[in-house]
Design a protein around this motif. Sequence first.
Motif, PDB file in Angstrom:
ATOM      1  N   PRO A  62       8.763  -6.371  -3.716  1.00  0.00           N
ATOM      2  CA  PRO A  62       8.320  -7.477  -2.865  1.00  0.00           C
ATOM      3  C   PRO A  62       7.363  -8.421  -3.589  1.00  0.00           C
ATOM      4  O   PRO A  62       6.531  -7.980  -4.389  1.00  0.00           O
ATOM      5  N   ASN A  63       7.519  -9.696  -3.328  1.00  0.00           N
ATOM      6  CA  ASN A  63       6.658 -10.718  -3.905  1.00  0.00           C
ATOM      7  C   ASN A  63       5.243 -10.569  -3.342  1.00  0.00           C
ATOM      8  O   ASN A  63       5.027 -10.771  -2.148  1.00  0.00           O
ATOM      9  N   PRO A  64       4.241 -10.244  -4.152  1.00  0.00           N
ATOM     10  CA  PRO A  64       2.889 -10.000  -3.624  1.00  0.00           C
ATOM     11  C   PRO A  64       2.240 -11.240  -3.031  1.00  0.00           C
ATOM     12  O   PRO A  64       1.329 -11.120  -2.202  1.00  0.00           O
ATOM     13  N   ASP A  65       2.684 -12.416  -3.423  1.00  0.00           N
ATOM     14  CA  ASP A  65       2.103 -13.631  -2.867  1.00  0.00           C
ATOM     15  C   ASP A  65       2.623 -13.900  -1.451  1.00  0.00           C
ATOM     16  O   ASP A  65       1.878 -14.384  -0.591  1.00  0.00           O
ATOM     17  N   LEU A  66       3.890 -13.592  -1.199  1.00  0.00           N
ATOM     18  CA  LEU A  66       4.490 -13.837   0.110  1.00  0.00           C
ATOM     19  C   LEU A  66       4.521 -12.590   0.992  1.00  0.00           C
ATOM     20  O   LEU A  66       4.456 -12.697   2.223  1.00  0.00           O
ATOM     21  N   LEU A  67       4.632 -11.427   0.391  1.00  0.00           N
ATOM     22  CA  LEU A  67       4.707 -10.170   1.151  1.00  0.00           C
ATOM     23  C   LEU A  67       3.633  -9.200   0.655  1.00  0.00           C
ATOM     24  O   LEU A  67       3.925  -8.139   0.082  1.00  0.00           O
ATOM     25  N   PRO A  68       2.365  -9.537   0.857  1.00  0.00           N
ATOM     26  CA  PRO A  68       1.286  -8.732   0.282  1.00  0.00           C
ATOM     27  C   PRO A  68       1.217  -7.306   0.827  1.00  0.00           C
ATOM     28  O   PRO A  68       0.909  -6.370   0.076  1.00  0.00           O
ATOM     29  N   MET A  69       1.496  -7.102   2.105  1.00  0.00           N
ATOM     30  CA  MET A  69       1.429  -5.757   2.670  1.00  0.00           C
ATOM     31  C   MET A  69       2.510  -4.861   2.074  1.00  0.00           C
ATOM     32  O   MET A  69       2.245  -3.702   1.708  1.00  0.00           O
ATOM     33  N   LEU A  70       3.724  -5.396   1.953  1.00  0.00           N
ATOM     34  CA  LEU A  70       4.811  -4.598   1.385  1.00  0.00           C
ATOM     35  C   LEU A  70       4.549  -4.274  -0.080  1.00  0.00           C
ATOM     36  O   LEU A  70       4.814  -3.146  -0.536  1.00  0.00           O
ATOM     37  N   ALA A  71       4.018  -5.238  -0.821  1.00  0.00           N
ATOM     38  CA  ALA A  71       3.713  -5.001  -2.232  1.00  0.00           C
ATOM     39  C   ALA A  71       2.611  -3.960  -2.365  1.00  0.00           C
ATOM     40  O   ALA A  71       2.699  -3.039  -3.200  1.00  0.00           O
ATOM     41  N   ASN A  89       1.829  -1.679  -0.204  1.00  0.00           N
ATOM     42  CA  ASN A  89       2.331  -0.403   0.280  1.00  0.00           C
ATOM     43  C   ASN A  89       2.991   0.390  -0.844  1.00  0.00           C
ATOM     44  O   ASN A  89       2.753   1.600  -0.996  1.00  0.00           O
ATOM     45  N   LEU A  90       3.819  -0.277  -1.658  1.00  0.00           N
ATOM     46  CA  LEU A  90       4.478   0.415  -2.764  1.00  0.00           C
ATOM     47  C   LEU A  90       3.461   0.958  -3.762  1.00  0.00           C
ATOM     48  O   LEU A  90       3.560   2.103  -4.228  1.00  0.00           O
ATOM     49  N   ALA A  91       2.470   0.128  -4.089  1.00  0.00           N
ATOM     50  CA  ALA A  91       1.447   0.565  -5.039  1.00  0.00           C
ATOM     51  C   ALA A  91       0.618   1.709  -4.460  1.00  0.00           C
ATOM     52  O   ALA A  91       0.279   2.673  -5.169  1.00  0.00           O
ATOM     53  N   ALA A 135      -1.093   7.436  -3.925  1.00  0.00           N
ATOM     54  CA  ALA A 135      -1.285   8.608  -3.080  1.00  0.00           C
ATOM     55  C   ALA A 135      -0.566   9.826  -3.641  1.00  0.00           C
ATOM     56  O   ALA A 135      -1.018  10.958  -3.467  1.00  0.00           O
ATOM     57  N   GLY A 136       0.570   9.591  -4.311  1.00  0.00           N
ATOM     58  CA  GLY A 136       1.283  10.705  -4.928  1.00  0.00           C
ATOM     59  C   GLY A 136       0.468  11.357  -6.021  1.00  0.00           C
ATOM     60  O   GLY A 136       0.534  12.569  -6.227  1.00  0.00           O
ATOM     61  N   GLU A 137      -0.315  10.559  -6.748  1.00  0.00           N
ATOM     62  CA  GLU A 137      -1.146  11.074  -7.835  1.00  0.00           C
ATOM     63  C   GLU A 137      -2.503  11.537  -7.347  1.00  0.00           C
ATOM     64  O   GLU A 137      -3.074  12.491  -7.878  1.00  0.00           O
ATOM     65  N   ASN A 138      -3.031  10.843  -6.327  1.00  0.00           N
ATOM     66  CA  ASN A 138      -4.376  11.155  -5.835  1.00  0.00           C
ATOM     67  C   ASN A 138      -4.387  11.093  -4.315  1.00  0.00           C
ATOM     68  O   ASN A 138      -4.703  10.051  -3.722  1.00  0.00           O
ATOM     69  N   PRO A 139      -4.043  12.187  -3.613  1.00  0.00           N
ATOM     70  CA  PRO A 139      -3.954  12.175  -2.142  1.00  0.00           C
ATOM     71  C   PRO A 139      -5.254  11.776  -1.457  1.00  0.00           C
ATOM     72  O   PRO A 139      -5.234  11.350  -0.303  1.00  0.00           O
ATOM     73  N   GLU A 140      -6.390  11.891  -2.150  1.00  0.00           N
ATOM     74  CA  GLU A 140      -7.668  11.547  -1.537  1.00  0.00           C
ATOM     75  C   GLU A 140      -7.740  10.070  -1.130  1.00  0.00           C
ATOM     76  O   GLU A 140      -8.520   9.691  -0.268  1.00  0.00           O
TER      77      GLU A 140
END
Length: 551
Positions: free
Chosen positions: A247-256, A258-260, A265-270
């Motif tokens: 997702p384009n972070p400028d137009l879809l910041p929440m979706l972008a 979310n992926l990051a 969270a997979g590496e650091n669940p805290e």
Amino acid sequence: MSKFNRPDARAAVSSPVKTKSRASGRTYEGAPGHARDAKSELFLLAVANMVSEDTFYERAKDRDDRFTSLIHKLAVEDADWTARLLGWLRNGAHMRSASLVGAAEYVKARLNAAGTRERRTHEAGEGPGAAAFGGDSLAYRTTTNRRVIDSVLQRADEPGEMLAYWTSKYGRNIPKPVKRGVADAVGRLYTERNLLKYDTDSKGFRFGDVVDLVHPVAGSHSEAWREWQGELFRYALDRRHNRGTVPNPDLLPMLAYNLAFLESAGENPECLLDTDALKRAGLTWENALSLAGSKVDKKALWEAMIPSMGYMALLRNLRNFDQAGVSDEVAEQVAARLADPEQVEKSRQFPFRFLAAYNAAPSLRWSWALEKALNASLSNVPTLPGRTLILVDRSGSMFGAISQRSGLNRADSAAIFGTALAIRAASADLVEFGTSHRPVRFSAGSSVLSTLKEFTSMGGTNTAEAVRANYRRHDRVVIVTDEQAWSGYHGADPLGQVPANVPVYTWNLAGHQYGHGPSGESQRHTFGGLTDAAFRMIPLLEVGQNATWPF
């Protein structure tokens, strides 16, 4: 001696749910049954129909077929009335599935009728224009069909639900009014947060499928909105077809984000304990729990999620909050949200949902908040003057589940409504009935939720005996029931034992075909539904005003 100006004189009033004055059939328990006119039957069925759900007396298919037949009839005979009913059914009565199915069948019936008229016109040698069969042509009022579809779609997963229903029943040839109505709803409902919440592999019609089929127009609000939503539609298509698009972070910041965030969270669940990050990522509580597994302290996780959880999610998870041991400070914040009348109204919860939450999480720290929330959901219950007899049906047929997922039944709904009415009345006798009958103890200051513990299961449906034994010159009688009475006390009419000048209000919670008595005039009136909206008709009728449909 005065013949007309007597103390018991009442204005002749009428209410919209009407039956034949004489019995014309039988209830499921064999009592004389009063058939309703088509609009009345559809209204009572619609406000109680969860679709594809059995009731005690009626199989789901039979019930759904009756609903569809009534929609088909009235969509052609009185399209405007039926359109208003369907819009109110979703937005006023909060009936999601019934309104969606009703809207689809409304369009189907009108298109079928238009085709029949066009064929007849052509065979008669007339031209193809709308004037050939009148200005109210079904074929040329497609905007009405489109608006009806749009009006019942109020949650972002419902455009897909509509298409799934239509294609499963009528195939993949979707008519333009359905496509355009769905497209209108998509423009209102598809957002980044809603895509994350509802666009899952468990759905047959993903967001991308819907976009592909109906071709919604992005951005009716502004140029910026058009650009943003156009990008959202493109991403939904790419996501559906696994194209690996980021997702384009400028137009879809929440979706972008979310992926990051999911990668982090997979590496650091805290990082799941960061409330602001959870909100920014649009992560649902289900997703967060799944990601956390057993790697994160549940108490800390719930306390991080609670600020961004919706009202229904809070209501469903009170037991989980207790089991995790969330702090009293956080619990107070939850309780304040639950009890807020504005939040209750916005949430559109049926009153019985608060009883379900109370039964699931009986902790004292939730009980007062749930009581206030229940009272807020019953805001239409009036304070009735004089003396009122309230009869609550607790027969076996009332104990069938309202829906497979609710865990509650019509007997509990009847008890909620009857108790609320009794507590607010100036003077009331509250009685539960079935094969037998018994008074239910309460006081003016009683809690609705605590009073519900006084109710029991009462077997059959001897309505006439309950009326006969408990009516003592009351000013009115209210019966909350499914109307499937036995043949009565020595064959008596259940309502016939109340003087003709005393109003009897039947609140039907099941919508079966035949009622236990006449309705519409002569001080006999039937209401229906799983919300308290019908109660507002009682004061109107008692001051001599005719009550109308609530839409």
